[in-house]
Write a protein that holds these residues in place. Structure first.
Motif, PDB file in Angstrom:
ATOM      1  N   ALA A  37       0.596  -1.049   0.064  1.00 56.58           N
ATOM      2  CA  ALA A  37      -0.282  -0.022   0.220  1.00 56.58           C
ATOM      3  C   ALA A  37       1.051   1.077  -0.292  1.00 56.58           C
ATOM      4  CB  ALA A  37      -0.737  -0.211   1.617  1.00 56.58           C
ATOM      5  N   ALA A  38       2.229   1.383   0.769  1.00 56.11           N
ATOM      6  CA  ALA A  38       2.754   2.897   0.998  1.00 56.11           C
ATOM      7  C   ALA A  38       3.442   2.446  -0.529  1.00 56.11           C
ATOM      8  CB  ALA A  38       3.838   2.387   1.589  1.00 56.11           C
ATOM      9  N   TRP A  39       4.197   1.713  -0.752  1.00 62.49           N
ATOM     10  CA  TRP A  39       4.719   1.938  -2.620  1.00 62.49           C
ATOM     11  C   TRP A  39       3.687   2.226  -4.000  1.00 62.49           C
ATOM     12  CZ3 TRP A  39       9.812  -0.405  -4.622  1.00 62.49           C
ATOM     13  CH2 TRP A  39      10.544  -0.467  -3.461  1.00 62.49           C
ATOM     14  N   LEU A  40       2.357   1.838  -3.535  1.00 61.03           N
ATOM     15  CA  LEU A  40       1.546   2.467  -3.994  1.00 61.03           C
ATOM     16  C   LEU A  40       1.012   3.947  -3.846  1.00 61.03           C
ATOM     17  CD1 LEU A  40      -1.112  -0.776  -4.701  1.00 61.03           C
ATOM     18  CD2 LEU A  40       0.424  -0.538  -6.271  1.00 61.03           C
ATOM     19  N   VAL A  41       1.051   4.229  -3.050  1.00 64.07           N
ATOM     20  CA  VAL A  41       0.611   6.043  -3.100  1.00 64.07           C
ATOM     21  C   VAL A  41       1.730   6.064  -2.794  1.00 64.07           C
ATOM     22  CG1 VAL A  41       0.524   7.637  -0.595  1.00 64.07           C
ATOM     23  CG2 VAL A  41      -0.412   4.945  -0.606  1.00 64.07           C
ATOM     24  N   ASN A  42       3.261   5.765  -3.165  1.00 63.36           N
ATOM     25  CA  ASN A  42       3.662   6.188  -3.842  1.00 63.36           C
ATOM     26  C   ASN A  42       3.999   6.713  -4.000  1.00 63.36           C
ATOM     27  OD1 ASN A  42       7.003   7.888  -2.840  1.00 63.36           O
ATOM     28  ND2 ASN A  42       8.040   6.316  -4.356  1.00 63.36           N
ATOM     29  N   ALA A  43       3.762   5.590  -5.333  1.00 62.76           N
ATOM     30  CA  ALA A  43       3.936   5.677  -6.764  1.00 62.76           C
ATOM     31  C   ALA A  43       2.805   6.328  -7.515  1.00 62.76           C
ATOM     32  CB  ALA A  43       3.204   4.127  -7.735  1.00 62.76           C
ATOM     33  N   ILE A  44       1.699   7.011  -6.274  1.00 66.34           N
ATOM     34  CA  ILE A  44       0.826   8.054  -7.408  1.00 66.34           C
ATOM     35  C   ILE A  44       1.258   9.682  -6.977  1.00 66.34           C
ATOM     36  CG2 ILE A  44      -1.508   9.445  -5.931  1.00 66.34           C
ATOM     37  CD1 ILE A  44      -2.526   6.793  -5.309  1.00 66.34           C
ATOM     38  N   ARG A  45       2.527   9.927  -6.295  1.00 69.90           N
ATOM     39  CA  ARG A  45       2.614  10.940  -6.163  1.00 69.90           C
ATOM     40  C   ARG A  45       4.159  10.971  -7.328  1.00 69.90           C
ATOM     41  NH1 ARG A  45       6.933  10.425  -2.679  1.00 69.90           N
ATOM     42  NH2 ARG A  45       7.011  12.477  -2.819  1.00 69.90           N
ATOM     43  N   CYS A  46       4.395   9.977  -8.675  1.00 71.44           N
ATOM     44  CA  CYS A  46       5.106  10.267  -9.102  1.00 71.44           C
ATOM     45  C   CYS A  46       4.573   9.896 -10.802  1.00 71.44           C
ATOM     46  CB  CYS A  46       5.983   9.183  -9.193  1.00 71.44           C
ATOM     47  SG  CYS A  46       7.347   9.430  -7.618  1.00 71.44           S
ATOM     48  N   ILE A  47       3.402   9.642 -10.792  1.00 73.09           N
ATOM     49  CA  ILE A  47       2.440   9.379 -12.239  1.00 73.09           C
ATOM     50  C   ILE A  47       2.110  11.109 -12.506  1.00 73.09           C
ATOM     51  CG2 ILE A  47       0.228   9.636 -13.237  1.00 73.09           C
ATOM     52  CD1 ILE A  47      -0.371   7.245 -11.312  1.00 73.09           C
ATOM     53  N   ASP A  48       2.776  11.194 -13.834  1.00 73.36           N
ATOM     54  CA  ASP A  48       2.467  12.404 -14.980  1.00 73.36           C
ATOM     55  C   ASP A  48       1.067  11.835 -15.428  1.00 73.36           C
ATOM     56  OD1 ASP A  48       4.803  13.553 -14.029  1.00 73.36           O
ATOM     57  OD2 ASP A  48       5.043  13.607 -16.269  1.00 73.36           O
ATOM     58  N   LEU A  49      -0.306  12.480 -14.825  1.00 73.15           N
ATOM     59  CA  LEU A  49      -1.732  12.267 -14.689  1.00 73.15           C
ATOM     60  C   LEU A  49      -1.711  12.487 -17.054  1.00 73.15           C
ATOM     61  CD1 LEU A  49      -4.289  10.225 -14.116  1.00 73.15           C
ATOM     62  CD2 LEU A  49      -5.176  12.089 -12.996  1.00 73.15           C
ATOM     63  N   THR A  50      -1.978  11.529 -17.373  1.00 65.75           N
ATOM     64  CA  THR A  50      -2.426  12.069 -19.061  1.00 65.75           C
ATOM     65  C   THR A  50      -3.462  11.360 -19.899  1.00 65.75           C
ATOM     66  OG1 THR A  50       0.275  11.590 -18.986  1.00 65.75           O
ATOM     67  CG2 THR A  50      -0.539  11.964 -21.229  1.00 65.75           C
ATOM     68  N   THR A  51      -3.720  13.106 -20.853  1.00 69.53           N
ATOM     69  CA  THR A  51      -4.850  12.833 -21.699  1.00 69.53           C
ATOM     70  C   THR A  51      -4.300  13.163 -22.844  1.00 69.53           C
ATOM     71  OG1 THR A  51      -7.198  13.436 -22.235  1.00 69.53           O
ATOM     72  CG2 THR A  51      -6.127  14.959 -21.232  1.00 69.53           C
ATOM     73  N   LEU A  52      -4.133  12.662 -23.572  1.00 70.43           N
ATOM     74  CA  LEU A  52      -3.220  12.288 -25.080  1.00 70.43           C
ATOM     75  C   LEU A  52      -4.382  12.110 -26.196  1.00 70.43           C
ATOM     76  CD1 LEU A  52       0.035  12.740 -24.792  1.00 70.43           C
ATOM     77  CD2 LEU A  52      -0.877  14.756 -24.616  1.00 70.43           C
ATOM     78  N   ALA A  53      -5.531  12.709 -26.119  1.00 68.48           N
ATOM     79  CA  ALA A  53      -6.549  12.221 -27.095  1.00 68.48           C
ATOM     80  C   ALA A  53      -7.270  12.901 -28.158  1.00 68.48           C
ATOM     81  CB  ALA A  53      -7.746  11.900 -26.161  1.00 68.48           C
ATOM     82  N   GLY A  54      -7.493  12.642 -29.096  1.00 67.78           N
ATOM     83  CA  GLY A  54      -7.555  14.233 -30.889  1.00 67.78           C
ATOM     84  C   GLY A  54      -8.892  14.721 -30.171  1.00 67.78           C
ATOM     85  N   ASP A  55      -9.676  13.649 -28.796  1.00 65.88           N
ATOM     86  CA  ASP A  55     -11.008  14.482 -28.761  1.00 65.88           C
ATOM     87  C   ASP A  55     -11.128  14.853 -27.348  1.00 65.88           C
ATOM     88  OD1 ASP A  55     -10.743  12.008 -27.439  1.00 65.88           O
ATOM     89  OD2 ASP A  55     -12.706  11.345 -26.903  1.00 65.88           O
ATOM     90  N   ASP A  56      -9.823  15.387 -27.325  1.00 63.26           N
ATOM     91  CA  ASP A  56      -9.509  16.270 -25.650  1.00 63.26           C
ATOM     92  C   ASP A  56     -10.603  17.865 -26.085  1.00 63.26           C
ATOM     93  OD1 ASP A  56      -7.963  14.877 -24.269  1.00 63.26           O
ATOM     94  OD2 ASP A  56      -6.087  15.561 -24.782  1.00 63.26           O
ATOM     95  N   THR A  57     -11.149  17.700 -24.902  1.00 67.46           N
ATOM     96  CA  THR A  57     -11.393  19.370 -24.325  1.00 67.46           C
ATOM     97  C   THR A  57     -10.929  19.888 -22.852  1.00 67.46           C
ATOM     98  OG1 THR A  57     -13.387  18.259 -22.853  1.00 67.46           O
ATOM     99  CG2 THR A  57     -13.319  18.258 -25.492  1.00 67.46           C
ATOM    100  N   ALA A  58     -11.917  20.786 -22.999  1.00 69.82           N
ATOM    101  CA  ALA A  58     -11.205  21.658 -21.825  1.00 69.82           C
ATOM    102  C   ALA A  58     -11.815  20.954 -20.419  1.00 69.82           C
ATOM    103  CB  ALA A  58     -12.124  23.697 -21.532  1.00 69.82           C
ATOM    104  N   ALA A  59     -13.308  20.377 -21.051  1.00 70.53           N
ATOM    105  CA  ALA A  59     -13.021  19.767 -19.219  1.00 70.53           C
ATOM    106  C   ALA A  59     -13.365  18.593 -19.388  1.00 70.53           C
ATOM    107  CB  ALA A  59     -15.478  19.238 -20.407  1.00 70.53           C
ATOM    108  N   ARG A  60     -12.687  17.805 -20.198  1.00 72.26           N
ATOM    109  CA  ARG A  60     -12.132  16.857 -19.811  1.00 72.26           C
ATOM    110  C   ARG A  60     -10.437  16.648 -18.714  1.00 72.26           C
ATOM    111  NH1 ARG A  60     -10.383  12.547 -24.778  1.00 72.26           N
ATOM    112  NH2 ARG A  60     -12.328  11.891 -24.466  1.00 72.26           N
ATOM    113  N   VAL A  61      -9.938  18.349 -19.599  1.00 69.25           N
ATOM    114  CA  VAL A  61      -8.913  18.409 -19.201  1.00 69.25           C
ATOM    115  C   VAL A  61      -9.094  18.301 -16.817  1.00 69.25           C
ATOM    116  CG1 VAL A  61      -6.832  20.075 -18.813  1.00 69.25           C
ATOM    117  CG2 VAL A  61      -6.842  19.277 -21.501  1.00 69.25           C
ATOM    118  N   ARG A  62     -10.248  19.573 -16.980  1.00 72.17           N
ATOM    119  CA  ARG A  62     -10.536  20.275 -15.796  1.00 72.17           C
ATOM    120  C   ARG A  62     -10.375  18.648 -15.112  1.00 72.17           C
ATOM    121  NH1 ARG A  62     -13.270  24.396 -18.764  1.00 72.17           N
ATOM    122  NH2 ARG A  62     -15.048  23.829 -18.659  1.00 72.17           N
TER     123      ARG A  62
END
Length: 309
Positions: A37-62
């Motif tokens: 659990a501790a290692w998974l919490v640390n993984a969250i700290r290191c994620i670049d949460l990403t959306t790189l889709a052709g249908d991205d919108t301002a609402a999706r990014v927010r």
């Protein structure tokens, strides 16, 4: 630094040994229960949460930014004893035209905005246009720029051209951190991966990154091992520490554990922090949250119980 080909030319890579080393890492090292659990919490700290889709919108990014600021449901944080901990992802990564929306949503949070640039994912655009795209993203509010290299320079061994190109991109980034995407699935050999890693670091990359996520083969442990050995060799030669970011195709919480084990075994505990290590992922966070809820409650929740990101 100037191009120094002696740091990588003539360095042979033993593919079978690299694959064997990568395969034994997760088999020999296992983390369970509270430690997992501790290692998974640390993984969250290191994620670049990403959306790189052709249908991205301002609402999706927010919506993605809202998830980055609150990656775990309140009852999971309470169950883990993290109620007072400020837990966010390492960054939010979007296309240049979405940077302003992300910057506005994350303003004052301390969570950086990362933007891909330079003709992502292929990078087959004139250099002046690629540099202009970097400057546009920085002007819009990007704190980090993920650039893509010209794979042809690697495949033809034109190291000076690769060095000059990345150096120009580094200059265009200004104060923004630069992550150099090597697109390792296109580089054919592990020797090319090692050489491209070295050239990118010599040219000023703050991070080296495995993939765009759009290649046929994205982040793998053997390729990551070769890049990490390049990081270690570069650090030993220059005294500078460069960050590492695997990206593409990583969806399961167990993969977050595997890459953290690789970093700790090869580089040490200090490399498990977001200033030196990031994951490029989106759906991985959902599985991490699901695994942590199981740790807290003893039950797996349906996917509809978790926020969409």
């Amino acid at each position: 630094m100037p191009l120094a080909t002696e740091m990588f030319e003539g360095h042979a890579i033993n593919r079978s040994a690299a694959e064997r080393r990568a395969a034994t890492l997760t088999a020999r090292r296992s983390v369970k229960k509270l430690h997992q659990a501790a290692w998974l919490v640390n993984a969250i700290r290191c994620i670049d949460l990403t959306t790189l889709a052709g249908d991205d919108t301002a609402a999706r990014v927010r919506r993605l930014c809202a998830k980055a600021l609150n990656p775990l449901a309140p009852h999971i944080k309470e169950g883990l004893g993290l109620g007072d901990m400020r837990l966010t992802t390492g960054a939010v990564c979007v296309y240049p035209t979405m940077v302003r929306h992300a910057a506005e949503a994350l303003e004052g949070s301390g969570v950086p905005v990362a933007s891909v640039a330079t003709g992502f994912p292929a990078g087959l655009m004139p250099l002046d246009l690629r540099l202009a795209e970097i400057r546009y993203a920085v002007t819009e509010g990007a704190d980090e720029i993920d650039i893509v290299i010209t794979r042809e320079h690697v495949l033809t061994g034109n190291w000076q051209a690769l060095h000059d190109e990345i150096s120009a991109m580094r200059e265009a980034c200004g104060k923004a951190h630069m992550k150099a995407i090597l697109a390792t699935g296109d580089l054919q050999t592990l020797r090319n991966v090692y050489a491209a890693s070295m050239v990118a670091m010599q040219a000023g990359a703050d991070f080296i990154k495995t993939s765009t996520g759009k290649e046929g083969v994205n982040a793998t442990l053997p390729v990551s091992l070769v890049m990490i050995r390049a990081l270690r060799d570069y650090g030993a030669a220059t005294g500078y520490r460069i960050g590492f970011k695997p990206a593409g195709g990583m969806k399961a919480a167990k993969e977050a554990l595997a890459w953290q084990i690789l970093m700790k075994e090869e580089l040490g505990r200090e490399w498990l922090n977001p200033d030196l290590f990031r994951f490029g992922a989106s759906s991985m966070l959902g599985d991490i949250e699901r695994q942590l809820e199981h740790h807290v409650t003893g039950r797996y929740a349906a996917s509809s119980r978790h926020a969409i990101a």
